[in-house]
Design an enzyme around this catalytic site. Structure first.
Site, PDB file in Angstrom:
ATOM      1  N   LYS A   1       0.832  -1.199   0.000  1.00 18.19           N
ATOM      2  CA  LYS A   1       0.000   0.000   0.000  1.00 18.19           C
ATOM      3  C   LYS A   1       0.872   1.257   0.000  1.00 18.19           C
ATOM      4  O   LYS A   1       2.023   1.222   0.447  1.00 18.19           O
ATOM      5  CB  LYS A   1      -0.882   0.028   1.256  1.00 18.19           C
ATOM      6  CG  LYS A   1      -1.954  -1.033   1.339  1.00 18.19           C
ATOM      7  CD  LYS A   1      -2.722  -0.892   2.646  1.00 18.19           C
ATOM      8  CE  LYS A   1      -3.807  -1.952   2.776  1.00 18.19           C
ATOM      9  NZ  LYS A   1      -4.912  -1.745   1.818  1.00 18.19           N
TER      10      LYS A   1
ATOM     11  N   ARG B   1     -10.612 -11.491   1.862  1.00 16.72           N
ATOM     12  CA  ARG B   1     -11.490 -12.547   1.336  1.00 16.72           C
ATOM     13  C   ARG B   1     -10.839 -13.919   1.437  1.00 16.72           C
ATOM     14  O   ARG B   1     -11.529 -14.929   1.565  1.00 16.72           O
ATOM     15  CB  ARG B   1     -11.888 -12.206  -0.097  1.00 16.72           C
ATOM     16  CG  ARG B   1     -10.758 -12.189  -1.102  1.00 16.72           C
ATOM     17  CD  ARG B   1     -11.050 -11.314  -2.301  1.00 16.72           C
ATOM     18  NE  ARG B   1     -10.987  -9.896  -1.960  1.00 16.72           N
ATOM     19  CZ  ARG B   1     -11.222  -8.910  -2.825  1.00 16.72           C
ATOM     20  NH1 ARG B   1     -11.540  -9.183  -4.074  1.00 16.72           N
ATOM     21  NH2 ARG B   1     -11.152  -7.654  -2.444  1.00 16.72           N
TER      22      ARG B   1
END
EC number: 3.4.11.1
Length: 502
Positions: free
Chosen positions: A277, A351
């Site tokens: 990130k 996920r």
């Protein structure tokens, strides 16, 4: 925690007295009497509409002119139109009052309420006001070692007298137990990630829930490897801190009653992994475990009330870190279900954690219903901002019940779409599925939901709550300071109580 006490009117001993006034600015006989005791202070204030209009949420603190009395301040609180009052508005008014008297450095506050307000009994109103004040009293300043004494000020007590103190106490005690779940959720979410490692977090869960007769099991990496949890383990393999799966089993109903499964994403810190990130605001990724915290907080709220339901909570606790041993873009992992997933982006890790966690919950407990909670996608923030969480579900009735519960506690949900076209977008050329969609920037929250949906077994009711936009806030609300909101605890507690209590 703010001390709240329901007592007889003659026993009230506070520095400030709360006075409710609606937008009609009419005083009933009780307020007229109070006004006379304070030499017309209330009537003089409301006569000047520049000072006070009775608008909902308006708070006006005025010093008492009675020098000899115990009450040093009157706190005028605007109700607005009584016909428009709701439980949410009353509770938030309690929060606004607490915040204002805290700023005014008033240590003790009191409320006398004997009459109904709109459709609410005095005891109901009092319990809601007290609940809002309690939630708003939350602070997280344990690491602030140089705070000035003035900045450490807290309201010490809130004394309330109603026409039925026993009923008010009973109603508030339930609110207090729910608040304890919210406070745990806020506390653990606000903790810096070097303090709440997966091991430490898991131990804190066990410490609090085992005292509430909840069975807690902590699975380490060896146990998860034996179960085939390649997706969850892949996310955490770049970290020096071992990943954990915490299983919380509460059995309040008979053994034959079906379970509700609550599953939470607990990414303790999310750097993005090899798909790193940007550094800007990366520190906020300590909140990437708020879904797991909401599950634990709900378990606290349910178990402390001894609700007659069977619930299992499952949270996957990992750190998504870059290292020489970290998962790479393009890796293929085998999930507990046997399905394979190509990891095209290591920053779409939540996920993967949920895939193994929801499968484990279904295999072990055979629940009727699975609800997963996660700060899953930035796409949901783009779609809904900080107002709504996204709700995805394979069952319309389940979605409607969750949305209704959210409305009742002001933890809003918005139904988001599932569609076979979105499902097709996560197909992979070399595995059963990919962990991101194949159309860049398109339907990111829906494709993420479809990834989880592929791990929901036949006949199981399922909802996925993407709370990325609402889990933490950069500004205070009526019910708490900036930082972790504790979103999801009150929503899920309300949903469970309304639909599964036997």
């Amino acid at each position: 925690m703010l001390h709240v006490n329901f007592t007889e009117e003659e026993s009230l001993n506070t520095q400030a007295l709360i006075v409710f006034i609606d937008d009609k600015l009419k005083l009933d006989s009780e307020l007229i009497n109070l006004d006379q005791q304070h030499h017309g202070l209330i009537s003089k204030t409301i006569a000047n509409k520049l000072q006070f209009t009775g608008k909902y949420g308006q708070i006006k603190i005025i010093p008492s002119v009675v020098k000899s009395g115990e009450v040093k301040y009157l706190v005028l609180a605007g109700l607005g139109s009584e016909e428009k009052l709701t439980e949410v508005k009353i509770e938030e008014l309690g929060g606004k009052i607490l915040q204002n008297v805290t700023n005014a450095k008033i240590a003790t506050i009191g409320l006398k309420i004997k009459n109904r307000i709109s459709n609410f009994t005095s005891s109901h109103v009092a319990s809601l006001i007290a609940s809002g004040a309690l939630l708003a009293s939350y602070r997280f300043d344990k690491y602030r070692t140089t705070l000035k004494e003035a900045d450490k000020f807290v309201v010490e007590s809130f004394e309330i007298s109603t026409d039925n103190n026993a009923e008010a106490t009973k109603l508030f005690e339930v609110k207090k137990l729910i608040a304890e779940g919210v406070f745990f959720t806020r506390d653990i979410s606000n903790e810096p990630s070097n303090i709440k490692t997966p091991q430490i977090y898991a131990e804190r869960i066990a410490d609090i829930l085992e005292e509430l007769n909840v069975d807690v099991s902590i699975l380490g990496e060896r146990e998860m490897k034996n179960l085939g949890m390649g997706a969850l383990l892949g996310v955490g393999q770049g970290s020096q801190n071992e990943s954990k799966l915490v299983v919380m089993e509460y059995q309040g109903a008979n053994k034959d009653a079906p379970y509700i499964a609550l599953v939470g994403k607990g990414v303790i810190f999310d750097t993005g992994g090899i798909s790193l990130k940007p550094s800007n605001n990366m520190h906020l990724m300590r909140y990437d475990m708020c879904g797991s915290a909401a599950v634990v907080g709900t378990m606290i709220a349910v178990a402390s009330q001894e609700l007659p339901v069977n619930i299992v909570g499952v949270v996957g606790l990992v750190e998504n870190m870059p290292s020489g041993n970290a998962q790479r873009p393009g890796d293929v992992v085998t999930t507990m279900s046997g399905q394979t997933a190509e990891v095209l982006n290591t920053d779409a890790e939540g996920r993967l954690v949920l895939a193994d966690a929801v499968w484990y919950a279904q295999e072990k407990f055979k629940p009727k219903c699975v609800i997963d909670v996660a700060t899953l996608t930035g796409a949901i923030v783009v779609s809904l901002g900080p107002t709504y969480a996204g709700c995805f579900s394979n069952n319309d009735e389940l979605a409607d019940k969750l949305i209704k519960a959210g409305e009742e506690v002001n933890e809003k949900l918005w139904r988001m779409p599932l569609h076979e076209d979105y499902d097709a977008m996560i197909n992979s050329d070399i595995a059963d599925m990919a962990n991101i969609g194949n159309v860049p920037g398109a339907a990111g929250s829906s494709t993420a939901a479809h990834f989880i949906k592929r791990f929901i077994q036949e006949g199981v009711e399922w909802a996925h709550l993407d709370i990325a936009g609402v889990a933490n806030s950069n500004k205070p609300s009526s019910l708490g300071p900036k930082g972790a909101v504790g979103y999801g605890v009150r929503l899920l507690e309300k949903f469970i109580k309304e639909n599964y209590e036997q």
